[in-house]
Write a protein that holds these residues in place. Structure first.
Motif, PDB file in Angstrom:
ATOM      1  N   SER A 100       0.803  -1.080  -0.019  1.00 66.82           N
ATOM      2  CA  SER A 100      -0.013   0.038  -0.098  1.00 66.82           C
ATOM      3  C   SER A 100       0.857   1.432  -0.024  1.00 66.82           C
ATOM      4  CB  SER A 100      -0.917  -0.086   1.245  1.00 66.82           C
ATOM      5  OG  SER A 100      -1.704  -1.003   1.109  1.00 66.82           O
ATOM      6  N   TRP A 101       1.923   1.265   0.686  1.00 65.78           N
ATOM      7  CA  TRP A 101       2.940   2.387   0.693  1.00 65.78           C
ATOM      8  C   TRP A 101       3.302   2.763  -0.798  1.00 65.78           C
ATOM      9  CZ3 TRP A 101       6.722   0.611   5.156  1.00 65.78           C
ATOM     10  CH2 TRP A 101       5.626   0.811   6.663  1.00 65.78           C
ATOM     11  N   ARG A 102       3.806   1.674  -1.460  1.00 64.23           N
ATOM     12  CA  ARG A 102       4.312   1.670  -2.822  1.00 64.23           C
ATOM     13  C   ARG A 102       3.148   2.116  -3.807  1.00 64.23           C
ATOM     14  NH1 ARG A 102       6.462  -3.422  -2.362  1.00 64.23           N
ATOM     15  NH2 ARG A 102       5.090  -4.079  -3.976  1.00 64.23           N
ATOM     16  N   LEU A 103       1.869   1.865  -3.552  1.00 65.43           N
ATOM     17  CA  LEU A 103       0.830   2.477  -4.219  1.00 65.43           C
ATOM     18  C   LEU A 103       0.511   4.041  -3.980  1.00 65.43           C
ATOM     19  CD1 LEU A 103      -2.140  -0.206  -3.538  1.00 65.43           C
ATOM     20  CD2 LEU A 103      -0.683   0.110  -5.642  1.00 65.43           C
ATOM     21  N   ARG A 104       0.951   4.321  -2.662  1.00 66.48           N
ATOM     22  CA  ARG A 104       0.927   5.848  -2.441  1.00 66.48           C
ATOM     23  C   ARG A 104       2.253   6.653  -3.037  1.00 66.48           C
ATOM     24  NH1 ARG A 104       1.688   6.122   3.749  1.00 66.48           N
ATOM     25  NH2 ARG A 104       3.717   6.393   2.995  1.00 66.48           N
ATOM     26  N   TYR A 108      10.663   1.091  -4.115  1.00 66.89           N
ATOM     27  CA  TYR A 108      10.967  -0.092  -3.285  1.00 66.89           C
ATOM     28  C   TYR A 108      12.328   0.271  -2.572  1.00 66.89           C
ATOM     29  CZ  TYR A 108      12.710  -5.091  -2.758  1.00 66.89           C
ATOM     30  OH  TYR A 108      13.522  -6.081  -2.396  1.00 66.89           O
ATOM     31  N   MET A 109      13.040   0.906  -3.251  1.00 69.40           N
ATOM     32  CA  MET A 109      14.586   1.395  -2.660  1.00 69.40           C
ATOM     33  C   MET A 109      14.420   2.205  -1.467  1.00 69.40           C
ATOM     34  SD  MET A 109      16.370  -0.777  -3.488  1.00 69.40           S
ATOM     35  CE  MET A 109      18.067  -0.668  -3.614  1.00 69.40           C
ATOM     36  N   GLU A 110      13.301   3.214  -1.699  1.00 72.57           N
ATOM     37  CA  GLU A 110      13.047   4.214  -0.255  1.00 72.57           C
ATOM     38  C   GLU A 110      12.755   3.415   0.710  1.00 72.57           C
ATOM     39  OE1 GLU A 110      11.610   7.966  -3.391  1.00 72.57           O
ATOM     40  OE2 GLU A 110      10.349   6.802  -2.097  1.00 72.57           O
ATOM     41  N   ILE A 111      11.578   2.561   0.633  1.00 68.66           N
ATOM     42  CA  ILE A 111      11.370   1.669   1.617  1.00 68.66           C
ATOM     43  C   ILE A 111      12.381   0.913   2.231  1.00 68.66           C
ATOM     44  CG2 ILE A 111       9.780  -0.066   2.522  1.00 68.66           C
ATOM     45  CD1 ILE A 111       7.655   0.615   0.294  1.00 68.66           C
ATOM     46  N   MET A 112      13.194   0.470   1.817  1.00 66.79           N
ATOM     47  CA  MET A 112      14.333  -0.203   1.789  1.00 66.79           C
ATOM     48  C   MET A 112      15.404   0.611   2.631  1.00 66.79           C
ATOM     49  SD  MET A 112      16.499  -3.127  -0.239  1.00 66.79           S
ATOM     50  CE  MET A 112      18.063  -3.808   0.337  1.00 66.79           C
ATOM     51  N   ASN A 113      15.530   1.778   2.183  1.00 70.52           N
ATOM     52  CA  ASN A 113      16.811   2.656   2.699  1.00 70.52           C
ATOM     53  C   ASN A 113      16.166   3.334   4.014  1.00 70.52           C
ATOM     54  OD1 ASN A 113      18.352   2.025   0.682  1.00 70.52           O
ATOM     55  ND2 ASN A 113      17.854   3.994  -0.623  1.00 70.52           N
ATOM     56  N   LEU A 327      11.703 -18.325 -16.977  1.00 68.63           N
ATOM     57  CA  LEU A 327      10.891 -17.313 -16.465  1.00 68.63           C
ATOM     58  C   LEU A 327      10.739 -17.876 -14.903  1.00 68.63           C
ATOM     59  CD1 LEU A 327       8.396 -16.991 -19.188  1.00 68.63           C
ATOM     60  CD2 LEU A 327       9.478 -15.041 -18.290  1.00 68.63           C
ATOM     61  N   ALA A 328      10.597 -17.003 -14.073  1.00 65.21           N
ATOM     62  CA  ALA A 328      10.152 -17.729 -12.659  1.00 65.21           C
ATOM     63  C   ALA A 328       9.300 -16.583 -11.740  1.00 65.21           C
ATOM     64  CB  ALA A 328      11.670 -17.709 -11.945  1.00 65.21           C
ATOM     65  N   THR A 329       8.785 -16.977 -10.892  1.00 61.97           N
ATOM     66  CA  THR A 329       7.954 -16.173 -10.115  1.00 61.97           C
ATOM     67  C   THR A 329       8.658 -14.956  -9.098  1.00 61.97           C
ATOM     68  OG1 THR A 329       8.054 -17.378  -7.978  1.00 61.97           O
ATOM     69  CG2 THR A 329       6.157 -17.821  -9.684  1.00 61.97           C
ATOM     70  N   ASP A 330       9.774 -15.338  -8.583  1.00 61.04           N
ATOM     71  CA  ASP A 330      10.238 -14.405  -7.419  1.00 61.04           C
ATOM     72  C   ASP A 330       9.715 -14.497  -6.351  1.00 61.04           C
ATOM     73  OD1 ASP A 330      12.550 -12.857  -6.255  1.00 61.04           O
ATOM     74  OD2 ASP A 330      11.612 -10.850  -7.426  1.00 61.04           O
ATOM     75  N   PHE A 331       8.909 -15.376  -6.066  1.00 62.27           N
ATOM     76  CA  PHE A 331       7.797 -15.370  -5.042  1.00 62.27           C
ATOM     77  C   PHE A 331       8.535 -14.916  -3.575  1.00 62.27           C
ATOM     78  CE2 PHE A 331       6.097 -17.680  -1.306  1.00 62.27           C
ATOM     79  CZ  PHE A 331       4.779 -17.166  -1.056  1.00 62.27           C
ATOM     80  N   ASN A 332       8.187 -13.721  -3.047  1.00 63.96           N
ATOM     81  CA  ASN A 332       8.987 -13.262  -1.793  1.00 63.96           C
ATOM     82  C   ASN A 332       8.084 -12.310  -1.031  1.00 63.96           C
ATOM     83  OD1 ASN A 332       9.390 -10.205  -2.321  1.00 63.96           O
ATOM     84  ND2 ASN A 332      10.396 -11.281  -4.069  1.00 63.96           N
ATOM     85  N   PRO A 333       8.184 -12.081   0.294  1.00 65.37           N
ATOM     86  CA  PRO A 333       7.415 -10.976   0.952  1.00 65.37           C
ATOM     87  C   PRO A 333       7.091  -9.630   0.543  1.00 65.37           C
ATOM     88  CG  PRO A 333       9.143 -11.700   2.276  1.00 65.37           C
ATOM     89  CD  PRO A 333       9.225 -12.465   0.801  1.00 65.37           C
ATOM     90  N   GLY A 334       7.939  -9.066  -0.400  1.00 65.14           N
ATOM     91  CA  GLY A 334       8.224  -7.764  -0.568  1.00 65.14           C
ATOM     92  C   GLY A 334       7.793  -7.498  -1.818  1.00 65.14           C
TER      93      GLY A 334
END
Ligand code: NIG
Ligand code: FE
Length: 429
Positions: A100-104, A108-113, A327-334
């Motif tokens: 939801s933050w990304r929608l706002r 991704y890198m801002e959230i990580m930093n 091709l792969a999913t990269d399934f991860n929580p982020g």
């Protein structure tokens, strides 16, 4: 449940025949057999052909059909089990609010930093017991199997300390033993910088090299070593140092390369002879060319680009330049919380310029090659593991056509029926 199965009358047997990555134009060749059949004995594919050929062969050899389960695949397409060659499926906690933050508008890198992102999951994974991680792992593998995935790569990288990295890898070894899906473990100790090493990337790489990697290699806890080679994460020289040491200890190599910023990760993958380089959204022409020349599989993760609203990797360009795409999913929580294979097919075909045939090669034989297993899985060839997907439709064209919806009806793993949609799900555990 003895690993003996006969599948016959398939309207279309999509064999994907081959024992190495398909490059460039080869990716479009699926090697179809109409009215196809196959025999799996003790988990391995014993014969492949038309139904008429296989029936004649069974008669001639006086095989006792009582020893076999028989599946009538009339009006159904039959393919090799899918291989999901890039996931991070063993983790604690979730990061639903970040979506939801990304929608706002946060990136991704801002959230990580600012201390969110991967490090958030690291806290939850350090706190989780091995049993909690194992239980979540079972559920996620069940979900993947229902999408036709019979082999799953999984990465550590949510520990970033000795004990939790080892715990994640031990959980994957346990999951591999008890679940029908094969689990291929990758050591991704250099996935992010933990708070205790803030601004000390080089010291952290030293720690991984000295304190964790030797045990991973000695106990054979991982087959691959991977690194997040990215601006503000690990540089090309840091990644080279870690991967060179890992190769010296007998691990095969993968890289998260050129995902957000072009840093030369693709070039590094070629230089080190990595088995695959993954993401590649920003990879240079030169880097992609060197990868193709060095036989490095380009593993593309369209659902991550979709979820982060980033431009897709240049799938069409890579194939036209003679490269091998998986091709792969990269399934991860982020960055990409999905195990959906149908979504991958939809995005790859509609937005990356990849044809349906190429996408199927990319999810089967080339994904197997991205795990260095193209000699044992990824196609319906005699001698390979009996891992098979049966669709509820008569041709492979239905996979991307039925937009983002699962078309898998049955899944056979090593000659045993392990998923059947008609029986409302799993036939095991
Ligand atoms: O492949 N890019 C780095 N690693 C993962 C994301 C992991 C996460 O966000 O938890 C990826 O996208
Ligand atoms: Fe990843």
């Amino acid at each position: 449940m003895n690993g003996n199965i006969i599948i016959k009358n398939a309207s279309q047997l999509v064999t994907c025949s081959g024992s190495a990555a398909k490059k460039g134009g080869e990716m479009a060749e699926l090697h179809l057999i109409s009215d196809g059949a196959l025999v799996i004995t003790e988990g391995k594919i014993d014969a492949v052909g038309t139904t008429r050929e296989i029936e004649a062969r069974l008669e001639a050899s006086a095989a006792d059909l009582k020893d076999f389960d028989i599946i009538d695949a009339r009006n159904k397409a039959v393919l090799p089990g899918f291989v999901d060659s890039h996931t991070h499926f063993v983790f604690g906690g979730y990061r639903a609010e970040e979506f939801s933050w990304r929608l706002r508008g946060d990136s991704y890198m801002e959230i990580m930093n600012r201390g969110g992102g991967i490090v958030n999951t690291v806290k939850a994974t350090r706190d989780a017991s091995a049993d909690q991680l194992f239980q979540c792992g079972i559920q996620r593998l069940d979900a993947m199997l229902a999408f036709g995935v019979t082999t799953v790569e999984g990465k550590s990288g949510y520990g970033l300390d000795h004990d939790t990295e080892i715990k994640q890898l031990e959980v994957m070894a346990h999951l591999d033993q008890v679940h029908y899906a094969d689990v291929v473990p990758t050591f991704l100790g250099a996935h992010a910088i933990p708070p205790e090493y803030l601004n000390r990337q080089d010291d952290f790489i030293d720690f991984m090299i000295d304190e964790v990697l030797p045990e991973v290699s000695e106990r054979k806890l991982a087959q691959f070593c991977d690194v997040f080679c990215e601006k503000n994460v690990f540089s090309v020289p840091q990644s080279r140092r870690l991967l060179t040491r890992a190769a010296g200890l007998g691990l095969k190599l993968k890289l998260h390369a050129d995902e957000i910023v072009q840093t030369g990760g693709a070039e590094l993958a070629a230089e080190l002879g990595a088995v695959s380089a993954d993401h590649l959204l920003q990879a240079s022409d030169e880097g992609l060319q060197r990868m193709a020349a060095a036989g490095v599989v380009a593993t593309l993760l369209p659902a991550t680009a979709f979820s982060l609203k980033e431009p897709y990797a240049r799938g069409r360009h890579i194939i036209d330049a003679g490269g091998a795409v998986a091709l792969a999913t990269d399934f991860n929580p982020g960055s990409c919380f999905t195990e959906s294979i149908p979504l991958i097919f939809s995005l790859a075909t509609l937005y990356m310029g990849i044809t349906t045939e190429e996408a199927i090669s990319a999810m089967t034989i080339n994904a197997a090659a991205a795990l260095d297993r193209a000699d044992t899985i990824g196609s319906l060839d005699v001698g390979k593991q009996g891992d098979v997907v049966i669709l509820e439709y008569p041709s492979y064209h239905f996979i991307p056509y039925h937009l983002a919806v699962n078309t898998v009806e049955k899944v056979v793993k090593k000659g045993t029926l392990v998923f059947d949609k008609q029986k409302r799900g799993m036939t095991y555990c």
